[in-house]
Scaffold this active site. Structure first.
Site, short mmCIF file in Angstrom:
data_model
loop_
_atom_site.label_atom_id
_atom_site.label_comp_id
_atom_site.label_asym_id
_atom_site.label_seq_id
_atom_site.Cartn_x
_atom_site.Cartn_y
_atom_site.Cartn_z
N SER A 128 0.84 -1.19 0.00
CA SER A 128 0.00 0.00 0.00
C SER A 128 0.87 1.24 0.00
O SER A 128 1.99 1.23 0.55
CB SER A 128 -0.84 -0.02 1.28
OG SER A 128 -1.43 1.24 1.51
N TYR A 152 -1.81 -0.75 11.09
CA TYR A 152 -2.10 -1.35 9.78
C TYR A 152 -0.91 -1.13 8.84
O TYR A 152 -0.41 -2.07 8.20
CB TYR A 152 -3.37 -0.75 9.17
CG TYR A 152 -3.49 -1.03 7.69
CD1 TYR A 152 -3.79 -2.31 7.23
CD2 TYR A 152 -3.26 -0.03 6.74
CE1 TYR A 152 -3.87 -2.58 5.86
CE2 TYR A 152 -3.32 -0.28 5.38
CZ TYR A 152 -3.63 -1.56 4.95
OH TYR A 152 -3.69 -1.83 3.60
N LYS A 156 1.99 -3.76 6.80
CA LYS A 156 2.40 -3.76 5.38
C LYS A 156 3.92 -3.62 5.27
O LYS A 156 4.56 -4.30 4.48
CB LYS A 156 1.70 -2.63 4.63
CG LYS A 156 0.21 -2.82 4.47
CD LYS A 156 -0.12 -3.99 3.57
CE LYS A 156 -1.58 -4.35 3.59
NZ LYS A 156 -1.89 -5.67 3.03
P1 NAD Z 1 -11.00 -6.83 1.62
O1 NAD Z 1 -11.18 -6.78 3.09
O2 NAD Z 1 -12.19 -6.65 0.75
O3 NAD Z 1 -10.28 -8.20 1.21
C1 NAD Z 1 -9.41 -8.88 2.08
C2 NAD Z 1 -9.90 -10.32 2.17
O4 NAD Z 1 -9.04 -11.07 3.01
C3 NAD Z 1 -11.31 -10.43 2.77
O5 NAD Z 1 -12.11 -11.16 1.87
C4 NAD Z 1 -11.10 -11.17 4.09
O6 NAD Z 1 -12.20 -11.99 4.41
C5 NAD Z 1 -9.82 -11.95 3.81
N1 NAD Z 1 -9.00 -12.26 4.99
C6 NAD Z 1 -8.57 -11.40 5.97
N2 NAD Z 1 -7.81 -12.06 6.86
C7 NAD Z 1 -7.75 -13.35 6.46
C8 NAD Z 1 -7.11 -14.52 6.97
N3 NAD Z 1 -6.39 -14.51 8.09
N4 NAD Z 1 -7.27 -15.68 6.30
C9 NAD Z 1 -8.00 -15.73 5.16
N5 NAD Z 1 -8.62 -14.66 4.63
C10 NAD Z 1 -8.50 -13.50 5.26
O7 NAD Z 1 -9.86 -5.77 1.24
P2 NAD Z 1 -9.40 -5.24 -0.18
O8 NAD Z 1 -9.75 -3.82 -0.28
O9 NAD Z 1 -9.80 -6.18 -1.25
O10 NAD Z 1 -7.82 -5.29 0.05
C11 NAD Z 1 -7.05 -6.41 -0.33
C12 NAD Z 1 -5.63 -6.19 0.13
O11 NAD Z 1 -5.13 -4.97 -0.42
C13 NAD Z 1 -5.47 -6.05 1.66
O12 NAD Z 1 -4.30 -6.70 2.05
C14 NAD Z 1 -5.34 -4.56 1.86
O13 NAD Z 1 -4.60 -4.26 3.02
C15 NAD Z 1 -4.61 -4.15 0.60
N6 NAD Z 1 -4.84 -2.74 0.24
C16 NAD Z 1 -6.12 -2.28 0.12
C17 NAD Z 1 -6.36 -0.95 -0.20
C18 NAD Z 1 -7.77 -0.42 -0.28
O14 NAD Z 1 -7.94 0.81 -0.14
N7 NAD Z 1 -8.78 -1.22 -0.50
C19 NAD Z 1 -5.27 -0.10 -0.42
C20 NAD Z 1 -3.98 -0.60 -0.31
C21 NAD Z 1 -3.79 -1.94 0.02
C1 WQD Z 2 -9.40 9.94 0.80
C2 WQD Z 2 -9.62 11.44 1.01
C3 WQD Z 2 -9.87 12.07 3.34
C4 WQD Z 2 -13.67 9.96 3.96
C5 WQD Z 2 -6.80 4.96 3.11
C6 WQD Z 2 -5.75 4.29 3.94
C7 WQD Z 2 -4.64 3.77 3.06
C8 WQD Z 2 -5.18 2.89 1.93
C9 WQD Z 2 -6.32 3.54 1.20
C10 WQD Z 2 -5.02 0.59 2.51
C11 WQD Z 2 -8.83 12.02 2.20
C12 WQD Z 2 -11.14 12.35 2.56
C13 WQD Z 2 -12.51 10.48 3.40
C14 WQD Z 2 -14.72 10.85 4.33
C15 WQD Z 2 -13.37 12.69 3.54
N1 WQD Z 2 -5.69 1.65 2.41
N2 WQD Z 2 -12.37 11.82 3.20
N3 WQD Z 2 -14.53 12.18 4.10
O1 WQD Z 2 -6.98 8.06 3.73
O2 WQD Z 2 -6.08 8.28 1.36
O3 WQD Z 2 -6.20 6.06 2.41
O4 WQD Z 2 -7.30 4.03 2.13
O5 WQD Z 2 -3.85 0.42 2.38
O6 WQD Z 2 -3.78 3.06 3.88
O7 WQD Z 2 -5.22 5.21 4.87
O8 WQD Z 2 -8.28 7.16 1.72
O9 WQD Z 2 -10.65 7.15 1.04
O10 WQD Z 2 -10.09 7.30 3.51
O11 WQD Z 2 -9.64 9.27 2.05
O12 WQD Z 2 -13.27 13.91 3.36
O13 WQD Z 2 -15.77 10.44 4.84
O14 WQD Z 2 -11.00 11.67 1.32
O15 WQD Z 2 -9.62 13.06 4.27
O16 WQD Z 2 -8.43 13.32 1.84
P1 WQD Z 2 -6.85 7.50 2.38
P2 WQD Z 2 -9.74 7.65 2.11
#
Ligand code: NAD
Ligand code: WQD
Length: 341
Positions: A128, A152, A156
């Site tokens: 991430s 969190y 990562k």
């Molecule tokens: P999500 O929660 O929809 O998907 C994660 C999945 O992992 C879920 O289906 C959950 O049930 C499963 N899971 C969690 N712990 C588990 C375990 N111990 N064993 C088996 N399954 C397990 O999240 P997502 O948005 O699809 O994100 C996927 C990956 O990408 C995550 O690792 C997240 O940290 C990373 N990521 C997400 C974002 C985002 O904003 N969505 C941004 C950057 C990184």
């Molecule tokens: C985006 C913008 C908020 C909600 C997060 C995690 C990051 C990654 C992605 C996993 C910001 C603003 C948000 C609301 C708002 N996840 N906002 N009102 O914070 O960039 O990233 O998700 O790895 O680790 O920190 O994403 O969508 O929460 O916010 O004004 O109700 O929207 O302040 O500027 P962020 P976000």
């Protein structure tokens, strides 16, 4: 019998995982899903099966359950793994750090052990942009010093280090740490999408829930940042583009040695107000909002330099903010209560 390369997809029932299953299938891979359904619905898998007309195997297994995981790996003998499984809510990780360390770190350690035993050494990992901490210099390149501002983010960061360490010790490992920026949008069918439990933490699902009438208004966290309109700027990336980046990363693994970290973003920043206006246009609905104080831990601006992804993976984003909002809206409008509806 099919000769399609088998790919183990941990967390494949989740938001990004479910979209990646479709991209894998379209590219000729045979995905196998392991997910404990902690933050996902089996309906996502059923819908992916319907969309692809493929009987994608699904195993409800927690990664920390080594024997169960070994059994799945022995049965399917994957050639590579895409590792999505993990908990991802920043605020929750601050309140429950041990749950996050236990799930994300132990889950990954057990997965790596089982894969090594089975001699499966190819991995694409969901990292991430959070690993850049509060870095100020934009755009963010992969060599910006890494840090984390919450538990969190630390999971990562630790996992990235873990993968570099195992790859240094066992030369057969090839790992791609994909550092996602802000994934949004949904599959254009409207059949799968993001379905957060409870109140959404992230901007896009919150906005679509306001547009569909589930919530009265959006709170904009701060309008006094030094950005063009005062609201926070992020690099939103369409989940279908992100899914395709995983396929490109798998294909690129044989040509790297050890581990590589790669940004997955568009390289363009959009402000909260720009996203709100784009969603109003996509949905044809007014989206009421109130300005609230800044959210703790937020940076003003974050966007990627995605040139390494272009060079190493031959990948670049194709969808713009309009398409992201149209597809997120189609999913929300067709599924106002998510998979539960
Ligand atoms: P999500 O929660 O929809 O998907 C994660 C999945 O992992 C879920 O289906 C959950 O049930 C499963 N899971 C969690 N712990 C588990 C375990 N111990 N064993 C088996 N399954 C397990 O999240 P997502 O948005 O699809 O994100 C996927 C990956 O990408 C995550 O690792 C997240 O940290 C990373 N990521 C997400 C974002 C985002 O904003 N969505 C941004 C950057 C990184
Ligand atoms: C985006 C913008 C908020 C909600 C997060 C995690 C990051 C990654 C992605 C996993 C910001 C603003 C948000 C609301 C708002 N996840 N906002 N009102 O914070 O960039 O990233 O998700 O790895 O680790 O920190 O994403 O969508 O929460 O916010 O004004 O109700 O929207 O302040 O500027 P962020 P976000």
């Amino acid at each position: 019998m099919s000769t399609a390369p088998v790919v183990l997809v941990t967390g494949g029932a989740g938001y990004i995982g479910s979209h990646t299953l479709i991209a894998l299938h379209e590219a000729g891979y045979a995905p196998v899903v392991v997910d404990n359904l902690d933050n996902a619905s089996l309906r996502a898998i059923e819908r992916v099966r319907a969309l692809t007309q493929a009987q994608i195997p699904f195993h409800q297994v927690d990664l920390r359950d080594g024997p169960a995981l070994s059994q799945v790996v022995a049965q399917h003998q994957p050639q590579a793994c895409i590792h999505f499984a993990g908990l991802k809510a920043v605020g929750e990780s601050v309140a429950q750090p041990l749950r996050y360390y236990h799930n994300n770190l132990l889950g990954t350690m057990e997965l790596l052990r089982v894969l090594e035993e089975a001699e499966c050494f190819h991995m694409v990992f969901s990292s991430s942009a959070t690993v850049y901490g509060d870095a100020q210099e934009m755009p963010l390149t992969e060599d910006v010093p890494l840090s984390a501002t919450n538990p969190y983010g630390r999971t990562k960061l630790f996992i990235e280090h873990m993968l570099f360490d195992v790859a240094a010790a066992q030369k057969r490992w090839r790992c791609m740490n994909l550092r996602y920026f802000n994934p949004v949008g949904a599959h254009p069918s409207g059949q799968i999408g993001e379905d957060p439990s409870g109140i959404p933490n992230n901007l896009m699902p919150f906005i679509t829930q306001v547009a569909v009438g589930r919530r009265p208004h959006l709170q904009i966290f701060g309008d006094d940042y030094s950005t063009p309109d005062g609201t926070g700027v992020r690099d939103y990336i369409h989940v279908v583009d992100l899914a395709k980046a995983h396929v490109a990363a798998l294909a690129a693994l044989p040509k790297i040695t050890g581990c590589e970290a790669v940004n997955v973003g568009t390289g363009r920043g959009s402000s909260v107000l720009e996203v709100l206006r784009a969603m109003e246009a996509a949905s044809g609905r007014a989206i009421p909002y109130q300005v609230a104080p800044r959210r703790a831990g937020d940076v003003a601006v974050s966007y990627a330099d995605p040139s390494k992804a272009q060079r190493l993976l031959g990948w670049q984003a194709e969808h713009d903010l309009t398409a992201m909002c149209q597809d997120a809206w189609r999913w929300q409008e067709q599924n106002p209560q998510g998979y539960a509806g």
